[in-house]
Design a protein around this motif. Structure first.
Motif, PDB file in Angstrom:
ATOM      1  N   GLU A 257       0.816  -1.131   0.493  1.00  0.00           N
ATOM      2  CA  GLU A 257      -0.019  -0.590  -0.757  1.00  0.00           C
ATOM      3  C   GLU A 257       1.146   1.429   0.190  1.00  0.00           C
ATOM      4  O   GLU A 257       0.597   2.762  -0.525  1.00  0.00           O
ATOM      5  CB  GLU A 257      -0.834   0.050   1.170  1.00  0.00           C
ATOM      6  CG  GLU A 257       0.008   0.496   2.889  1.00  0.00           C
ATOM      7  CD  GLU A 257      -0.285  -1.301   3.277  1.00  0.00           C
ATOM      8  OE1 GLU A 257       0.516  -1.200   4.173  1.00  0.00           O
ATOM      9  OE2 GLU A 257      -0.059  -2.347   2.268  1.00  0.00           O
ATOM     10  N   GLU A 258       1.412   0.723   0.395  1.00  0.00           N
ATOM     11  CA  GLU A 258       3.007   2.618   0.537  1.00  0.00           C
ATOM     12  C   GLU A 258       3.765   2.413  -1.085  1.00  0.00           C
ATOM     13  O   GLU A 258       4.367   3.625  -1.524  1.00  0.00           O
ATOM     14  CB  GLU A 258       4.364   2.193   1.642  1.00  0.00           C
ATOM     15  CG  GLU A 258       3.609   1.808   2.528  1.00  0.00           C
ATOM     16  CD  GLU A 258       4.965   1.795   3.004  1.00  0.00           C
ATOM     17  OE1 GLU A 258       5.478   2.627   4.819  1.00  0.00           O
ATOM     18  OE2 GLU A 258       5.749   0.737   3.317  1.00  0.00           O
ATOM     19  N   ARG A 259       3.296   1.539  -2.135  1.00  0.00           N
ATOM     20  CA  ARG A 259       3.932   1.465  -3.547  1.00  0.00           C
ATOM     21  C   ARG A 259       2.990   1.822  -4.716  1.00  0.00           C
ATOM     22  O   ARG A 259       2.001   0.946  -4.906  1.00  0.00           O
ATOM     23  CB  ARG A 259       5.556   0.739  -3.777  1.00  0.00           C
ATOM     24  CG  ARG A 259       4.868  -0.699  -3.100  1.00  0.00           C
ATOM     25  CD  ARG A 259       6.255  -1.429  -3.882  1.00  0.00           C
ATOM     26  NE  ARG A 259       6.041  -2.629  -3.320  1.00  0.00           N
ATOM     27  CZ  ARG A 259       5.560  -3.806  -3.810  1.00  0.00           C
ATOM     28  NH1 ARG A 259       4.308  -3.340  -4.402  1.00  0.00           N
ATOM     29  NH2 ARG A 259       4.995  -4.880  -3.469  1.00  0.00           N
ATOM     30  N   GLU A 260       2.859   2.092  -5.797  1.00  0.00           N
ATOM     31  CA  GLU A 260       2.923   1.504  -6.898  1.00  0.00           C
ATOM     32  C   GLU A 260       3.859   1.422  -8.200  1.00  0.00           C
ATOM     33  O   GLU A 260       4.932   2.391  -8.151  1.00  0.00           O
ATOM     34  CB  GLU A 260       1.205   2.496  -7.329  1.00  0.00           C
ATOM     35  CG  GLU A 260       1.627   3.793  -8.073  1.00  0.00           C
ATOM     36  CD  GLU A 260       0.788   4.485  -8.091  1.00  0.00           C
ATOM     37  OE1 GLU A 260      -0.611   4.150  -8.807  1.00  0.00           O
ATOM     38  OE2 GLU A 260       0.628   5.491  -8.228  1.00  0.00           O
ATOM     39  N   ILE A 261       3.366   0.583  -8.980  1.00  0.00           N
ATOM     40  CA  ILE A 261       4.709   0.527 -10.282  1.00  0.00           C
ATOM     41  C   ILE A 261       3.488   0.089 -11.369  1.00  0.00           C
ATOM     42  O   ILE A 261       2.902  -0.298 -11.762  1.00  0.00           O
ATOM     43  CB  ILE A 261       4.921  -1.147  -9.739  1.00  0.00           C
ATOM     44  CG1 ILE A 261       5.794  -1.567  -8.306  1.00  0.00           C
ATOM     45  CG2 ILE A 261       5.985  -1.164 -11.053  1.00  0.00           C
ATOM     46  CD1 ILE A 261       5.911  -2.137  -8.297  1.00  0.00           C
TER      47      ILE A 261
END
Length: 97
Positions: free
Chosen positions: A36-40
């Protein structure tokens, strides 16, 4: 409440061997950030053959977008327009983090 990702990884690629692209994605997934802290965001800049079927194994871990070939700068702008993260990290598809 939907949480804003901390980091949007904007990964650009063009005619890149699949093993390199997957190594890049895997290296991002191994970072200490929770999902939930990142998106790629993978931006395919008009590769001759789309890698989308081979990327299905990543499921919801990545966002894939394909555009006509217009160069890395345009691909990065496309990623930035989609990104929801507080920070952006540009990554070339042949990099590992």
């Amino acid at each position: 409440m939907i949480q804003q990702p901390l980091v949007s990884f904007i990964l650009t690629c063009y005619n890149l061997p699949l093993d390199m692209l997957c190594a890049c994605i895997d290296s991002i997934l191994r970072l200490s950030l929770r999902s939930e802290e990142r998106e790629i965001i993978v931006v395919d800049d008009g590769s001759d053959v789309s890698p989308i079927n081979d990327l299905l194994r990543y499921g919801d871990e990545i966002i894939y977008v394909r555009q006509k070939n217009d160069g890395v700068s345009t691909a990065r702008i496309t990623g930035m327009e989609m990104a929801k993260g507080k920070y952006f990290q540009f990554v070339d598809g042949d990099d590992t983090l």
